[in-house]
Design a protein around this motif. Structure first.
Motif, PDB file in Angstrom:
ATOM      1  N   UNK A  22       0.974  -1.056  -0.018  1.00 20.66           N
ATOM      2  CA  UNK A  22      -0.101   0.029  -0.112  1.00 20.66           C
ATOM      3  C   UNK A  22       0.945   1.493   0.014  1.00 20.66           C
ATOM      4  N   UNK A  23       1.841   1.301   0.836  1.00 26.39           N
ATOM      5  CA  UNK A  23       2.787   2.476   0.913  1.00 26.39           C
ATOM      6  C   UNK A  23       3.466   2.655  -0.484  1.00 26.39           C
ATOM      7  N   UNK A  24       3.831   1.385  -1.152  1.00 23.47           N
ATOM      8  CA  UNK A  24       4.500   1.741  -2.327  1.00 23.47           C
ATOM      9  C   UNK A  24       3.680   2.191  -3.435  1.00 23.47           C
ATOM     10  N   UNK A  25       2.266   1.862  -3.369  1.00 30.53           N
ATOM     11  CA  UNK A  25       1.301   2.208  -4.273  1.00 30.53           C
ATOM     12  C   UNK A  25       0.887   3.773  -4.120  1.00 30.53           C
ATOM     13  N   UNK A  26       0.812   4.277  -2.993  1.00 32.75           N
ATOM     14  CA  UNK A  26       0.783   5.658  -2.554  1.00 32.75           C
ATOM     15  C   UNK A  26       1.864   6.411  -3.114  1.00 32.75           C
ATOM     16  N   UNK A  27       3.130   5.757  -3.054  1.00 29.52           N
ATOM     17  CA  UNK A  27       4.453   6.550  -3.438  1.00 29.52           C
ATOM     18  C   UNK A  27       4.361   6.795  -5.021  1.00 29.52           C
ATOM     19  N   UNK A  28       3.851   5.657  -5.648  1.00 30.01           N
ATOM     20  CA  UNK A  28       3.799   5.694  -6.999  1.00 30.01           C
ATOM     21  C   UNK A  28       2.782   6.669  -7.584  1.00 30.01           C
ATOM     22  N   UNK A  29       1.908   6.790  -6.944  1.00 28.50           N
ATOM     23  CA  UNK A  29       0.560   7.767  -7.327  1.00 28.50           C
ATOM     24  C   UNK A  29       1.013   9.044  -6.899  1.00 28.50           C
ATOM     25  N   UNK A  30       1.491   9.494  -6.022  1.00 24.71           N
ATOM     26  CA  UNK A  30       2.077  10.650  -5.548  1.00 24.71           C
ATOM     27  C   UNK A  30       2.924  10.966  -6.393  1.00 24.71           C
ATOM     28  N   UNK A  31       4.002  10.155  -6.806  1.00 26.14           N
ATOM     29  CA  UNK A  31       4.920  10.679  -7.952  1.00 26.14           C
ATOM     30  C   UNK A  31       4.420  10.908  -9.255  1.00 26.14           C
ATOM     31  N   UNK A  32       3.363  10.396  -9.712  1.00 25.84           N
ATOM     32  CA  UNK A  32       2.587  10.501 -10.819  1.00 25.84           C
ATOM     33  C   UNK A  32       1.850  11.740 -10.758  1.00 25.84           C
ATOM     34  N   UNK A  33       1.246  12.015  -9.783  1.00 20.69           N
ATOM     35  CA  UNK A  33       0.550  13.220  -9.764  1.00 20.69           C
ATOM     36  C   UNK A  33       1.692  14.698  -9.616  1.00 20.69           C
ATOM     37  N   UNK A  34       2.689  14.333  -9.154  1.00 23.44           N
ATOM     38  CA  UNK A  34       3.764  15.538  -8.908  1.00 23.44           C
ATOM     39  C   UNK A  34       4.272  15.854 -10.465  1.00 23.44           C
ATOM     40  N   UNK A  35       4.387  14.885 -11.038  1.00 27.35           N
ATOM     41  CA  UNK A  35       5.047  14.735 -12.408  1.00 27.35           C
ATOM     42  C   UNK A  35       3.880  15.230 -13.422  1.00 27.35           C
ATOM     43  N   UNK A  36       2.793  15.094 -13.255  1.00 26.59           N
ATOM     44  CA  UNK A  36       1.684  15.678 -14.041  1.00 26.59           C
ATOM     45  C   UNK A  36       1.499  16.877 -13.716  1.00 26.59           C
TER      46      UNK A  36
END
Length: 55
Positions: free
Chosen positions: A11-25
């Motif tokens: 779950x933590x890794x999934x949140x990290x990936x989603x946060x990174x994608x949101x920041x990149x967008x």
């Protein structure tokens, strides 16, 4: 044979990936909207919106 896998950090890794994608967008969106083409796009959209208003 049944094995139990520990997925505690998944779950933590999934949140990290989603946060990174949101920041990149957000970075790409900022870069586009602050460019000349982005400013023209915003001006065009604003002109269309104000053209539809009845006042």
């Amino acid at each position: 044979m049944e094995r139990n896998h520990d997925e505690g950090g998944a779950t933590t890794a999934e949140y990290a990936v989603c946060t990174g994608a949101g920041v990149a967008f957000a970075g790409l969106l900022f870069k586009f909207l602050s460019s000349g083409a982005g400013q023209q796009f915003l001006t065009h959209v604003w002109d269309r919106i104000t053209g539809m208003l009845p006042f």
